[in-house]
Enzyme design. Structure first.
Site, PDB file in Angstrom:
ATOM      1  N   TYR A  24       0.836  -1.205   0.000  1.00  0.00           N
ATOM      2  CA  TYR A  24       0.000   0.000   0.000  1.00  0.00           C
ATOM      3  C   TYR A  24       0.870   1.254   0.000  1.00  0.00           C
ATOM      4  CZ  TYR A  24      -3.328   3.492   1.686  1.00  0.00           C
ATOM      5  OH  TYR A  24      -4.096   4.630   1.833  1.00  0.00           O
ATOM      6  N   GLU A  46     -11.790   5.872   5.142  1.00  0.00           N
ATOM      7  CA  GLU A  46     -11.156   6.594   6.247  1.00  0.00           C
ATOM      8  C   GLU A  46     -12.145   6.758   7.403  1.00  0.00           C
ATOM      9  OE1 GLU A  46      -8.035   7.195   6.666  1.00  0.00           O
ATOM     10  OE2 GLU A  46      -7.234   7.068   4.641  1.00  0.00           O
ATOM     11  N   TRP A  54      -5.671   0.870  10.200  1.00  0.00           N
ATOM     12  CA  TRP A  54      -5.893   0.957   8.757  1.00  0.00           C
ATOM     13  C   TRP A  54      -5.711  -0.418   8.113  1.00  0.00           C
ATOM     14  CZ3 TRP A  54      -8.386   3.215   5.186  1.00  0.00           C
ATOM     15  CH2 TRP A  54      -8.029   3.058   3.848  1.00  0.00           C
TER      16      TRP A  54
END
Length: 189
Positions: A24, A46, A54
């Site tokens: 990522y 988000e 995350w």
């Protein structure tokens, strides 16, 4: 955490904490992103990340895409109570009623905007020349004047679950700011 990963690549330290993070970090985080669906996805993810790692969201991202109609705001805006029930029963995503309802509310707000979502969001990007690259993760802000202004503007337009911290994380992820730390191979001069 070390700047040099096990693979010998210098990157932001969080990118060295898991293989999914490395991919990522190396391929997506901080790359300028445009388009209504793409940015609606990032705002939504988000928001779902709030209070979670995350990595949890990243690993469930494909499931979120399926569950939320590819993050097409027009389609998500038409979700009903039956869709909420379906999503609350879907163990492949984060099952949080408030966040699910926020995603639908935000889709409805997106389709009501008087300008494209990406144009609105990018209007808060700071001038790249005014942004100072962090020397370490400790120097990376969680909130900025721009993210506060973005959150305020989104809330004024009916969005929810979009506080200044969430907005800044989205700004970093979508390349509105370049917060790759000094020494990271992705840090642009």
């Amino acid at each position: 955490m070390e700047l040099i990963g096990a693979d010998g690549v210098p990157r932001c330290s969080w990118g060295n904490s898991a293989p999914d993070y490395a991919t990522y970090h190396d391929e997506e985080w901080g790359v300028p992103l445009r388009g209504e669906s793409a940015l609606f996805e990032r705002v939504t993810l988000e928001s779902f990340q709030s209070g979670l790692s995350w990595l949890v969201i990243l690993r469930k991202r494909e499931n979120f895409r399926k569950a939320f109609a590819g993050f097409d705001p027009e389609l998500v805006a038409r979700f009903t109570d039956a869709d909420i029930s379906r999503l609350l029963a879907d163990a492949s995503i984060v099952r949080n009623r408030a966040k699910i309802e926020a995603a639908i509310t935000n889709a409805r707000a997106t389709v009501q905007l008087d300008q494209p979502l990406d144009e609105l969001l990018w209007s808060f990007a700071p001038d790249p020349g005014s942004h100072r690259r962090p020397a370490s993760m400790a120097e990376m802000p969680a909130v900025t004047p721009e993210s506060k202004a973005m959150a305020k503007a989104l809330k004024k337009r009916g969005f929810t679950f979009v506080g200044p911290t969430t907005c800044y994380a989205m700004m970093q992820a979508t390349g509105m700011v370049d917060d790759h730390i000094q020494g990271c191979f992705r840090a642009t001069p």
